[in-house]
Design a protein around this motif. Sequence first.
Motif, short mmCIF file in Angstrom:
data_model
loop_
_atom_site.label_atom_id
_atom_site.label_comp_id
_atom_site.label_asym_id
_atom_site.label_seq_id
_atom_site.Cartn_x
_atom_site.Cartn_y
_atom_site.Cartn_z
N LEU A 115 1.10 -0.95 0.18
CA LEU A 115 -0.14 -0.20 0.12
C LEU A 115 0.95 1.36 0.05
CD1 LEU A 115 -2.33 -0.86 2.67
CD2 LEU A 115 -2.90 -0.94 -0.21
N GLN A 116 0.41 2.57 -1.21
CA GLN A 116 0.96 3.13 -0.77
C GLN A 116 0.55 3.59 0.83
OE1 GLN A 116 3.42 4.65 -2.53
NE2 GLN A 116 3.36 2.74 -3.75
N ALA A 117 1.54 5.22 0.69
CA ALA A 117 0.67 6.45 2.03
C ALA A 117 -0.04 7.09 1.03
CB ALA A 117 2.42 7.21 2.84
N PRO A 118 -1.29 7.65 1.74
CA PRO A 118 -2.25 8.62 0.95
C PRO A 118 -1.32 10.10 0.62
CG PRO A 118 -3.33 7.71 3.39
CD PRO A 118 -1.54 7.75 3.45
N ALA A 119 -1.72 10.39 -0.07
CA ALA A 119 -1.50 11.23 -1.02
C ALA A 119 -1.24 12.90 0.25
CB ALA A 119 -2.41 11.67 -2.56
N GLY A 120 0.03 12.80 0.01
CA GLY A 120 0.51 14.11 0.40
C GLY A 120 1.40 14.10 2.36
N TYR A 121 0.82 12.29 2.31
CA TYR A 121 1.94 12.14 3.37
C TYR A 121 2.80 11.27 2.98
CZ TYR A 121 -3.11 13.38 5.78
OH TYR A 121 -3.97 14.63 6.10
N THR A 122 4.13 10.85 4.17
CA THR A 122 5.05 10.02 4.50
C THR A 122 4.63 8.99 6.04
OG1 THR A 122 5.94 11.75 3.57
CG2 THR A 122 7.59 10.19 4.30
N GLY A 123 4.51 8.60 5.36
CA GLY A 123 4.76 7.22 6.49
C GLY A 123 6.27 6.96 7.97
N VAL A 124 6.17 7.50 8.74
CA VAL A 124 7.26 6.68 9.35
C VAL A 124 7.58 5.95 10.74
CG1 VAL A 124 7.94 9.78 9.49
CG2 VAL A 124 5.72 8.55 11.48
N VAL A 125 8.50 5.76 11.30
CA VAL A 125 8.82 5.04 11.84
C VAL A 125 9.40 5.69 13.25
CG1 VAL A 125 10.33 2.72 12.58
CG2 VAL A 125 9.38 2.93 10.41
N LEU A 126 8.67 4.92 14.20
CA LEU A 126 9.07 5.85 15.48
C LEU A 126 9.57 4.50 16.61
CD1 LEU A 126 6.06 7.62 16.09
CD2 LEU A 126 6.96 7.95 15.25
N ASP A 127 10.93 5.08 17.21
CA ASP A 127 11.44 4.45 17.95
C ASP A 127 11.07 5.53 19.59
OD1 ASP A 127 13.03 3.21 20.18
OD2 ASP A 127 15.04 3.95 19.63
N THR A 128 10.11 3.97 20.17
CA THR A 128 9.87 4.93 21.43
C THR A 128 10.73 5.02 22.78
OG1 THR A 128 7.90 2.85 22.40
CG2 THR A 128 7.15 4.91 20.78
N GLY A 129 11.15 3.67 22.46
CA GLY A 129 12.64 3.39 24.07
C GLY A 129 11.72 2.45 24.81
N ARG A 130 10.24 2.27 24.05
CA ARG A 130 9.34 1.97 25.58
C ARG A 130 9.66 -0.21 25.20
NH1 ARG A 130 2.93 3.74 24.79
NH2 ARG A 130 3.41 2.11 23.81
N GLN A 131 9.34 0.24 26.53
CA GLN A 131 10.41 -1.44 26.82
C GLN A 131 8.60 -2.31 26.72
OE1 GLN A 131 13.02 -2.99 26.78
NE2 GLN A 131 13.33 -1.12 26.46
N GLY A 132 7.15 -1.79 27.23
CA GLY A 132 6.29 -2.46 27.52
C GLY A 132 4.80 -1.43 26.68
N LEU A 133 3.93 -1.50 26.86
CA LEU A 133 2.92 -0.95 26.14
C LEU A 133 2.03 0.12 27.37
CD1 LEU A 133 0.34 -3.72 24.27
CD2 LEU A 133 2.40 -2.07 23.17
N THR A 134 2.72 -0.38 28.58
CA THR A 134 1.95 0.93 29.76
C THR A 134 3.54 2.11 29.75
OG1 THR A 134 2.96 -0.40 31.43
CG2 THR A 134 0.23 -0.96 30.05
N GLU A 135 4.03 1.28 30.49
CA GLU A 135 4.54 2.46 29.86
C GLU A 135 5.09 4.32 28.96
OE1 GLU A 135 10.47 3.02 30.04
OE2 GLU A 135 9.32 1.14 29.94
N GLU A 136 5.35 5.13 29.70
CA GLU A 136 4.55 6.32 29.06
C GLU A 136 5.74 7.24 28.72
OE1 GLU A 136 2.27 9.40 30.48
OE2 GLU A 136 0.72 7.98 30.99
#
Length: 132
Positions: free
Chosen positions: A66-87
Amino acid sequence: MTSLKMDENVLKNPLPEGSVQFLPFSIKFNGETQISERFSSQTQHSKQKQCLVNTFRGYPLEGEVLQAPAGYTGVVLDTGRQGLTEEKSNIRVVGSFPSFTYWNYDKVPGETDNYRQAVQWIKVAEALHESD
């Protein structure tokens, strides 16, 4: 409050085609592995199903690029989180991409998928803002 950190080179140098995969599950693994040899090289196109097919740990996957929607770019994020609940207050953008491979469990991707429905909201929001 969360801050997003990004070097402009991330947008200028997108990841190679086929390197971003949206999988219908999470993997509890933090490290490097041989994605090309163990997963990407196993991807085939099914003429019968008219989609990409693969498996992960014995589970059948069906997907499409799939292509990103027109006018948008996808990004990969590094949250540094070890778990889903850690902010996390600092998030880094580590990659960008114009397209990605979207996978479902044993179901050909279609208009009823959550991703496709979410993208439809972009069009709705744009139409609403045009009428202002």
